[in-house]
Each structure stands twice: as structure tokens, then as C-alpha cells.
Design an enzyme around this catalytic site. Structure first.
Site, PDB file in Angstrom:
ATOM      1  CG  ASN A 129      -7.610   6.059 -14.002  1.00  0.00           C
ATOM      2  OD1 ASN A 129      -6.680   6.774 -14.363  1.00  0.00           O
ATOM      3  ND2 ASN A 129      -8.143   6.142 -12.798  1.00  0.00           N
ATOM      4  CG  HIS A 150      -4.188   4.949  -3.502  1.00  0.00           C
ATOM      5  ND1 HIS A 150      -5.287   4.664  -2.716  1.00  0.00           N
ATOM      6  CD2 HIS A 150      -4.653   5.672  -4.551  1.00  0.00           C
ATOM      7  CE1 HIS A 150      -6.371   5.173  -3.276  1.00  0.00           C
ATOM      8  NE2 HIS A 150      -6.014   5.797  -4.386  1.00  0.00           N
ATOM      9  CD  GLU A 185       0.247   3.790  -5.644  1.00  0.00           C
ATOM     10  OE1 GLU A 185      -0.324   3.823  -6.756  1.00  0.00           O
ATOM     11  OE2 GLU A 185       0.333   4.773  -4.890  1.00  0.00           O
ATOM     12  CB  SER A 204      -2.290   6.514  -8.570  1.00  0.00           C
ATOM     13  OG  SER A 204      -2.097   7.072  -7.280  1.00  0.00           O
ATOM     14  CG  ASP A 228      -2.392  -0.698  -5.341  1.00  0.00           C
ATOM     15  OD1 ASP A 228      -3.035  -1.292  -6.226  1.00  0.00           O
ATOM     16  OD2 ASP A 228      -2.629   0.474  -4.996  1.00  0.00           O
ATOM     17  CG  HIS A 239      -2.757   3.385 -11.783  1.00  0.00           C
ATOM     18  ND1 HIS A 239      -3.734   4.088 -12.456  1.00  0.00           N
ATOM     19  CD2 HIS A 239      -2.985   3.594 -10.465  1.00  0.00           C
ATOM     20  CE1 HIS A 239      -4.520   4.707 -11.592  1.00  0.00           C
ATOM     21  NE2 HIS A 239      -4.085   4.424 -10.376  1.00  0.00           N
ATOM     22  CE  LYS A 255      -7.469   2.901 -10.686  1.00  0.00           C
ATOM     23  NZ  LYS A 255      -8.219   2.619  -9.447  1.00  0.00           N
TER      24      LYS A 255
END
Length: 376
Positions: A46, A126, A168, A172, A197, A200, A227
Site C-alpha cells: 500500500n 471496510h 470509503e 480497499s 474514510d 486509499h 498507505k
């Protein structure tokens, strides 16, 4: 016999090719990793910008915070990191957590406990967000992945006074992005708050890598440092009022030793480099495009994603394990992702591209994937 279910459950996991084990490495970088003195190309990292290999020097803070942030653990290094994030992301307040999981779960379970509250979560959120929602007293409602019409119908049926939409920024396991601007618009229409969130997306997307929410401002923004920042920990960006509330009622924050002051300083150093890493972001974008072009040329059925996360869904766990082992035997490390991390019958290889990869690395990966798939 007490706890005999342990062995039965573990045996069932092994039988279903779902058994998980830790694997120790001597060294892990964004391009290569070393295991048992054997070097592999790493396509499971990541560290999207490859910052993890850049040295950090000149840090003088102590390693341990020694106590909670509400005792003596909150120090100048934490304040400097918080102030930097508040300034760049334009929020009144910032709270630091030792992990993204803790930040996500604890914010939901502490904030959404008032009567007549409801949480609306994307079905592919997640595990930390799902667990946090389940631990809250609020009603938990799921909407189909990135389905704005389904979310709207759920909101229209809701009788709750306090509504929070949670998603998100970049998912992910699928690598696709949430329509954050549309989510913000829907939230305002229904007198709801929005929480994103952006684990990523932060560091990779947006102007100077400020993330998926560069053009909007959700009421609560979670970013993680493990990440693209190549550090560890997380931050919650919010209004001062929300931060004050969390300081009173967030048990994870209150009863955990504060983030290491050394780590806070190291993270700030990495963030400053990340902010200026436009060249690395451009290289990452080029690598992703090159990978997708080669995959298309060889008819590899990737999921639709423009992010560094490029999933190749095989369906059954046995095939994923077999292909992963084939790749390892040919010098490529790529971890199989199996249920319950992903839905049943969607086991996959979660390919992650970084700015550190070279064209030859990507070509080697594609060729080995093509050859390995023929053997399944």
C-alpha cells in the site's frame, strides 16, 4: 468439552481454503520484498508513492508517549502534525489515532449513540466501519455499493433525526471510487452528515495528493498514514464541536496511549514530502495506465478501477491460492484475498501498483499472470 469448537472451526477454515497465516519478511519495500533470503517483486504493497524507502533523519522526539493524550501523552509533536493537517485539509480540529481501524470504529460507536440516530453505510465499507456501526446504538442501514438511488430511498424512508452517511473514498478491495460530490449533495438534501474514510485516496488523489475529498468537505474525514504516507496511525478531521464531543466520549482515544511523538514527527516529515510528490503521483498514474493497457491486451478480466488497487477476481479461493503460489515460484509476491474479507465467490488477487515499479516489473507480472491462469 469446553471450547472444542476452536479446533472444529479451524479445521473447517482449512478445508475451505480460507485459513490465514502470518508470513515474516526480512525486508519489505514498495518494489521488492525479501523472504528467506529470496527477493520477490512486490505487488501487494500500500506504499503507493514509494515513500517508505526514503530515509527520515533529524528527529529528536522520544519513542513513547508514555500515557494517554488526556494525561501527559499529548505533546508538541502531536500538535505540529495536527496543525499541518488542519491547515492543508481546512478543518477546525484534528485528533490522532494509533490505527485507522481504531479511528473508524471508535468515531462511529461514540458519535452515533444518541436516540433516533441512523447510520447509512455502503455495503462494501471496510470492516472497521461496519464494526463501529454495529457497536453504536444507532440503527444501521446498508445501501448497495455506490448506488445513489438506493441510498436516497433509504434516506427517504428514515424517521431518524440524526443521519450519517458513511463511505470509503477509494474502496480497499475493489479499487473503485465513491461519488463523493454526489454523496455530499444527497446528505445536504436529507439533513444528514457525511463521513468519508479516505485511507486509499489520501496521498494519491486530488491536488497535491489531498485525497478524494479535495473538492468537498465532509463533516468527518478519516485519513490513515499507513498507505501512501508510508507511516502508521490515522487522523480524524472534523469541526471543533465534534472533536470536543469525541474527547469526552471516545473510549479508544481516552484509554489508549497516545501516538508515539517520534512517529508523529516522522509522519509530519513524510506528509511534507507527500504534499510535494506530484512527480511520484504522475509516475504512479502512468504505471496504472500501463498495467491496465497490458491487461486489456491479454484479456485479463480486471475490475473497473482507476486507482492503484487493481483486483483480478477468480471466484474460488483454491484458484487464488494456486495462482499466488505460481507467481511466488516465479519471483512475484501477490497475496490472495478470500472471504470473509471479500464476498463469497469473489476471491481475488488484489494487485497494487506503486510509483516505484518499473515497466519491466509490470510486464513480468502480466506475463506470469497470463501463464499462471492457463494452468488453473
Amino acid at each position: 468439552m469446553a471450547f472444542e469448537y476452536l479446533n472444529k472451526t479451524l479445521a473447517a477454515r482449512q478445508q475451505a481454503s480460507l485459513y490465514r497465516q502470518r508470513i515474516a519478511f526480512e525486508r519489505v519495500g514498495p518494489r521488492f520484498l525479501l523472504r528467506n533470503n529470496t527477493q520477490y517483486l512486490n505487488f501487494a504493497s500500500n506504499d503507493y508513492l514509494g515513500l517508505g524507502e526514503e530515509p527520515i533523519t533529524g528527529l529528536e522526539n522520544t519513542l513513547g508517549a508514555s500515557s494517554s493524550s488526556l494525561v501527559t501523552g499529548y505533546q508538541s509533536a502531536h500538535i505540529a502534525l495536527e496543525n499541518y493537517l488542519k491547515s492543508k485539509l481546512n478543518y477546525q480540529a484534528c485528533l490522532l489515532f494509533n490505527s485507522g481501524f481504531s479511528a473508524n470504529a471508535s468515531v462511529l460507536k461514540s458519535l452515533m449513540n444518541e436516540a433516533n440516530s441512523e447510520i447509512f453505510q455502503d455495503k462494501l465499507n471496510h470492516a472497521s466501519l461496519i464494526d463501529g456501526g454495529l457497536a453504536a446504538n444507532a440503527t444501521n442501514t446498508r445501501f448497495n455499493h455506490n448506488d445513489l438511488k438506493h441510498l436516497t430511498r433509504r434516506l427517504e424512508k428514515s424517521k431518524a433525526q440524526h443521519k450519517l452517511i458513511v463511505s470509503e473514498g477509494v474502496f480497499s478491495m475493489d479499487g473503485d471510487s465513491a461519488p463523493v460530490a454526489e454523496l455530499e449533495h444527497i446528505a445536504k438534501q436529507h439533513n444528514a452528515w457525511l463521513m468519508i474514510d479516505d485511507a486509499h485516496g489520501f496521498g494519491v488523489m486530488g491536488n497535491h495528493g489531498l485525497g478524494s475529498c479535495d473538492d468537498i468537505k465532509p463533516e468527518i474525514l478519516i485519513i490513515t498514514f499507513g498507505k501512501a504516507c508510508a507511516s502508521s496511525g490515522a487522523a480524524v478531521l472534523c469541526s471543533q464541536n465534534v472533536a470536543d464531543y469525541l474527547l469526552q466520549f471516545n473510549r479508544d482515544y481516552t484509554y489508549s496511549t497516545a501516538m508515539s511523538p517520534w512517529l508523529a514527527s516522522a509522519t509530519l516529515s513524510r506528509l511534507e514530502r507527500l504534499y510535494c510528490a506530484d512527480e511520484k503521483r504522475a509516475r504512479l498514474k502512468d504505471n496504472i495506465a500501463y498495467f491496465k493497457t497490458l491487461a486489456s491486451n491479454h484479456n485479463l478480466a480486471l475490475m473497473p478501477s482507476n486507482s492503484a488497487i487493481q483486483p483480478l477476481v477468480l471466484g474460488d479461493s483454491e484458484s487464488c491460492l494456486a495462482l499466488s503460489e505460481y507467481l511466488k515460484s516465479n519471483g512475484i509476491w501477490l497475496t490472495p484475498i478470500r472471504p470473509p474479507t471479500v464476498p463469497h465467490n469473489t476471491a481475488r488477487l488484489r494487485i497494487t501498483i506503486t510509483a516505484a515499479h518499473q515497466a519491466a516489473d509490470i510486464e513480468q507480472l502480466i506475463n506470469q499472470l497470463v501463464d499462471g491462469l492457463k494452468l488453473l
